[in-house]
Motif scaffolding. Structure first.
Motif, mmCIF file in Angstrom:
data_model
loop_
_atom_site.group_PDB
_atom_site.id
_atom_site.type_symbol
_atom_site.label_atom_id
_atom_site.label_comp_id
_atom_site.label_asym_id
_atom_site.label_seq_id
_atom_site.Cartn_x
_atom_site.Cartn_y
_atom_site.Cartn_z
ATOM 1 N N PHE A 218 0.815 -1.202 0.000
ATOM 2 C CA PHE A 218 0.000 0.000 0.000
ATOM 3 C C PHE A 218 0.857 1.264 0.000
ATOM 4 O O PHE A 218 0.617 2.191 -0.779
ATOM 5 N N SER A 219 1.872 1.283 0.853
ATOM 6 C CA SER A 219 2.694 2.490 0.970
ATOM 7 C C SER A 219 3.579 2.696 -0.252
ATOM 8 O O SER A 219 3.783 3.831 -0.702
ATOM 9 N N GLU A 220 4.102 1.616 -0.819
ATOM 10 C CA GLU A 220 4.939 1.722 -2.008
ATOM 11 C C GLU A 220 4.094 1.728 -3.281
ATOM 12 O O GLU A 220 4.444 2.377 -4.263
ATOM 13 N N GLY A 221 2.988 1.001 -3.246
ATOM 14 C CA GLY A 221 2.218 0.796 -4.466
ATOM 15 C C GLY A 221 1.281 1.921 -4.824
ATOM 16 O O GLY A 221 1.001 2.159 -5.996
ATOM 17 N N GLY A 222 0.749 2.628 -3.820
ATOM 18 C CA GLY A 222 -0.200 3.684 -4.112
ATOM 19 C C GLY A 222 -1.361 3.225 -4.968
ATOM 20 O O GLY A 222 -1.629 3.795 -6.030
ATOM 21 N N PRO A 223 -2.102 2.171 -4.555
ATOM 22 C CA PRO A 223 -3.187 1.653 -5.396
ATOM 23 C C PRO A 223 -4.293 2.680 -5.591
ATOM 24 O O PRO A 223 -4.515 3.549 -4.739
ATOM 25 N N ASP A 224 -5.006 2.563 -6.714
ATOM 26 C CA ASP A 224 -6.150 3.439 -6.951
ATOM 27 C C ASP A 224 -7.244 3.194 -5.912
ATOM 28 O O ASP A 224 -7.989 4.110 -5.562
ATOM 29 N N ASP A 231 -10.496 -5.538 11.349
ATOM 30 C CA ASP A 231 -10.833 -6.277 12.564
ATOM 31 C C ASP A 231 -9.661 -6.390 13.532
ATOM 32 O O ASP A 231 -9.817 -6.909 14.633
ATOM 33 N N GLU A 232 -8.479 -5.937 13.122
ATOM 34 C CA GLU A 232 -7.317 -5.887 14.003
ATOM 35 C C GLU A 232 -6.741 -4.475 13.988
ATOM 36 O O GLU A 232 -6.987 -3.692 13.078
ATOM 37 N N ALA A 233 -5.933 -4.170 15.006
ATOM 38 C CA ALA A 233 -5.365 -2.829 15.136
ATOM 39 C C ALA A 233 -4.512 -2.461 13.920
ATOM 40 O O ALA A 233 -4.514 -1.301 13.479
ATOM 41 N N GLU A 234 -3.804 -3.448 13.370
ATOM 42 C CA GLU A 234 -2.936 -3.149 12.225
ATOM 43 C C GLU A 234 -3.757 -2.709 11.012
ATOM 44 O O GLU A 234 -3.372 -1.792 10.287
ATOM 45 N N GLY A 235 -4.894 -3.385 10.786
ATOM 46 C CA GLY A 235 -5.753 -2.994 9.688
ATOM 47 C C GLY A 235 -6.356 -1.620 9.897
ATOM 48 O O GLY A 235 -6.455 -0.812 8.962
ATOM 49 N N ALA A 239 -5.780 1.451 7.345
ATOM 50 C CA ALA A 239 -6.899 2.197 6.759
ATOM 51 C C ALA A 239 -6.761 3.681 7.040
ATOM 52 O O ALA A 239 -7.000 4.526 6.155
ATOM 53 N N GLY A 240 -6.368 4.012 8.244
ATOM 54 C CA GLY A 240 -6.164 5.422 8.581
ATOM 55 C C GLY A 240 -5.054 6.062 7.773
ATOM 56 O O GLY A 240 -5.136 7.246 7.407
ATOM 57 N N GLN A 241 -4.032 5.286 7.473
ATOM 58 C CA GLN A 241 -2.920 5.801 6.662
ATOM 59 C C GLN A 241 -3.334 6.025 5.208
ATOM 60 O O GLN A 241 -2.823 6.915 4.538
ATOM 61 N N MET A 242 -4.256 5.209 4.709
ATOM 62 C CA MET A 242 -4.639 5.290 3.301
ATOM 63 C C MET A 242 -5.697 6.350 3.028
ATOM 64 O O MET A 242 -5.790 6.860 1.915
ATOM 65 N N ALA A 243 -6.509 6.686 4.017
ATOM 66 C CA ALA A 243 -7.627 7.610 3.795
ATOM 67 C C ALA A 243 -7.199 9.055 4.023
ATOM 68 O O ALA A 243 -6.438 9.351 4.944
ATOM 69 N N PRO A 246 -12.766 10.995 6.300
ATOM 70 C CA PRO A 246 -13.759 9.954 6.620
ATOM 71 C C PRO A 246 -14.535 9.447 5.419
ATOM 72 O O PRO A 246 -14.948 8.289 5.404
ATOM 73 N N GLY A 247 -14.752 10.280 4.420
ATOM 74 C CA GLY A 247 -15.554 9.872 3.276
ATOM 75 C C GLY A 247 -14.754 9.508 2.045
ATOM 76 O O GLY A 247 -15.302 9.443 0.938
ATOM 77 N N ASP A 248 -13.464 9.235 2.203
ATOM 78 C CA ASP A 248 -12.595 8.929 1.058
ATOM 79 C C ASP A 248 -13.002 7.588 0.449
ATOM 80 O O ASP A 248 -12.789 6.531 1.041
ATOM 81 N N ARG A 249 -13.571 7.613 -0.755
ATOM 82 C CA ARG A 249 -14.083 6.402 -1.386
ATOM 83 C C ARG A 249 -12.985 5.582 -2.072
ATOM 84 O O ARG A 249 -13.269 4.534 -2.640
ATOM 85 N N ARG A 250 -11.762 6.030 -2.020
ATOM 86 C CA ARG A 250 -10.658 5.206 -2.526
ATOM 87 C C ARG A 250 -10.333 4.079 -1.557
ATOM 88 O O ARG A 250 -9.594 3.152 -1.894
ATOM 89 N N LEU A 251 -10.875 4.163 -0.341
ATOM 90 C CA LEU A 251 -10.678 3.149 0.687
ATOM 91 C C LEU A 251 -12.007 2.451 0.966
ATOM 92 O O LEU A 251 -13.037 3.109 1.150
#
Length: 465
Positions: A218-224, A231-235, A239-243, A246-251
């Motif tokens: 995710f950090s290197e790839g920059g997916p669309d 369900d876990e803290a890492e996820g 998610a917080g890093q990618m968005a 709150p309404g970012d529909r890319r996530l």
């Protein structure tokens, strides 16, 4: 085959000549590179030489003179617990180190794509558990609607063994942490993070290194678009890093544990029902309870991830549901192999760690549990909370006695071999029971891989029916 670009006329070293290594060597040669191969196994070298590849010991003096890059197979460590000596030699010579996944992303796009109305897309799936099922489910749904699709990576073929992309195609890659941690290029259109639990800790220098390897997609790839299990803290962190809000529909956040709320794009499964919400409104749903190929909450999580990807690719909920219903599941992953005298036999040999085994145990009631093998770092304590439905455990493996002692509160029988475990479980099974192979351990103390272990279970069961 995907010809590797960028190395025409250059010498490229390939370390490890298994499936991905040989595929890389072929693709490099097809693209005009000059592969120089090595594997400690003389049989692997002989196979490569039969295909016309030069094999040279990469630890010899000046072995990396004139070499443009070193391609390393996934099973070969490059940092922890200690780098392979060939990797060290390459780094000391200033030679970059990459893998077949990096070469794939470097080379997949072709000049002819300019003529496509809809160019190919790449979906990359990672996470601790459920990667294979999620990737296969996406691929299956796409096939069911007639969309061109291929699947590769840590499942099926090596990535470079794929055919060149065609218009409107979707390539689905299952990627392990071994693959994501080293690839120099990671540029999927859609990236999926299923879930997270400790695994391969020695290879990654601890749990932080393991998460960092997954996060690189995710950090290197920059997916669309990013599909992230929260369900876990890492996820949740990812998610917080990618968005960007709150309404970012890319996530797309997914969960199999709770209802997700908020203005963004959410997909979750509760009590067997999958729901899709956008801007706090429900826009789609599927009843997963009657889909035989997706039993249990862990498979409902896989369904959420696959549904999210298929929606991203433009499929309607009813179309996705129809694809789910025709999905038979994967071998060695909650695979129902027989029903006899009201006893169900399930092969989940892929449950090689505590978290995967716990999810398998939660999918069934009244379980005769076959478990054991090469115990992984971290012990079995994290599994005990999931053993409430276990009637009895039949423990296999060379260290079966020690494994059985760690299953506190569970009735156990030390069987050591698969043959004995199946014999005893079948003899004691009662109507309504499930005889479940979910080892919670690696297979290498008795088998070459988890597939061989699962095949042995199937053979022992079917021979007794």
């Amino acid at each position: 085959m995907i010809p590797v670009t960028g190395f025409d006329g250059q010498k490229v070293a390939v370390l490890g000549l298994g499936r991905s290594g040989l595929a890389a060597a072929r693709a490099l040669r097809e693209g005009g590179a000059l592969p120089v191969c090595w594997d400690d196994n003389p049989d692997a070298r002989a196979h490569a030489e039969d295909e016309g590849f030069a094999c040279e010991n990469l630890l010899q003096n000046n072995a990396f003179e004139g070499v443009a890059t070193l391609i390393v197979s996934p099973g070969i460590p490059h940092l922890y617990p200690a780098p392979n000596p060939v990797v060290t030699a390459a780094q000391e010579a200033g030679v970059p180190v990459d893998n077949d996944i990096g070469l794939f992303f470097l080379s997949f796009a072709a000049p002819g794509w300019d003529e496509f109305d809809v160019p190919p897309k790449v979906v990359a799936v990672t996470g601790s558990n459920g990667k294979s099922t999620t990737a296969a489910l996406i691929h299956h749904v796409l096939e069911s609607v007639g969309r061109p699709t291929q699947i590769a990576g840590n499942i099926g073929r090596g990535a470079l063994d794929l055919d060149p992309g065609v218009e409107n195609e979707v390539v689905v890659l299952e990627l392990s942490s071994y693959q994501t941690e080293l690839a120099r290029a990671l540029t999927p259109d859609v990236a999926v993070f299923t879930n997270f639990s400790p695994d391969h800790l020695d290879r990654h220098g601890g749990i932080g290194g393991y998460f960092a390897a997954k996060r690189r997609l995710f950090s290197e790839g920059g997916p669309d678009r990013a599909v992230v299990g929260v369900d876990e803290a890492e996820g949740q962190f990812l998610a917080g890093q990618m968005a960007e809000g709150p309404g970012d529909r890319r996530l797309i956040r997914i969960s199999a544990a709770r209802k997700l709320t908020g203005p963004g794009w959410q997909i979750f499964a509760r009590k067997g029902f999958l729901s899709e919400y956008r801007k706090s409104r429900q826009v789609g749903s599927i009843d997963l309870r009657a889909i035989p190929g997706l039993p249990g909450a862990h498979n409902h999580q896989n369904a959420c991830a696959a549904y999210a990807v298929c929606r991203t690719l433009g499929l309607a909920p009813k179309v996705i549901e129809a694809g789910f219903k025709s999905f038979d599941g994967l071998p060695h992953r909650s695979q129902i192999i027989a029903r006899h005298k009201d006893v169900t036999y399930v092969n989940d040999s892929k449950a090689t760690n505590v978290d995967a085994a716990a999810k398998a145990l939660s999918a069934f009631g009244k379980i005769r549990w076959i478990c054991g093998g090469l115990e992984k770092e971290g012990g079995l304590d994290g599994l005990l909370a999931a053993t409430g439905s276990v009637v009895k455990a039949y423990v296999i493996g060379r260290e079966a006695a020690g494994f059985a002692m760690a299953l506190k509160g569970v009735e156990t029988e030390v069987c050591t071999t698969m043959s004995r475990a199946v014999e005893r479980a079948m003899a004691e099974a009662e109507p309504g029971d499930v005889v479940l192979l979910a080892p919670a351990a690696a297979s290498f103390d008795q088998y070459d891989n988890f597939e061989q272990r699962g095949d042995d279970f199937i053979a022992e069961v079917t021979s007794r029916l």
